[in-house]
Design a protein around this motif. Sequence first.
Motif: not given
Length: 184
Positions: A108-109, A27-29, A104
């Motif tokens: 978390r990134r 999951r990215t932004g 994010l």
Amino acid sequence: MSLNKKDIERRMDGAITSLQSDLGGLRTGRASPNLLDSVMVPAYGSSMPLNQVGSVSVLDARTLAVNIWDKSVVGAADKAVRESGLGLNPVVDGNNLRIPIPVLNEERRTELTKVAGKYAEQARVAVRNVRRDGMDQLKKAEKDGEISEDQARGLSEDVQKLTDAHIARIDEVLKNKEAEIMQV
């Protein structure tokens, strides 16, 4: 000659395809339909992937839409997305789920880039294993007298060039994914 360069290249390409698939689930932004690939919905007496009970599409950069085909599965799909561990909270709208993708945080990134790095390392190991198989085939062919020492050296250089090119592609895919993850 027992070495099949096309087969070696196909197997190395498979490692890169697998890497891209694994990274697609991170999951990215930004909204990506692949994000929901791991969500399993209890429906019709078994557990099914979300994309088999409805169509997943991107509404905008931060919103996914899932059009559930059977009204009786909407509640189960909503619950499955909430409990998937992806940190998503769908909004039920008739037969549709609208899923806003939260932004994010920095911590978390950083975690996601580490996970992406692990996936890339697995792909590199897979490519190196294919190279080792190819080199073993060459040594055996040379030992059995199928090819000369010069032919074996030339073919092993070809296998090494394929390996280097595929490792470079893996590094490039990883670099692009890391940039995408860190993009605010």
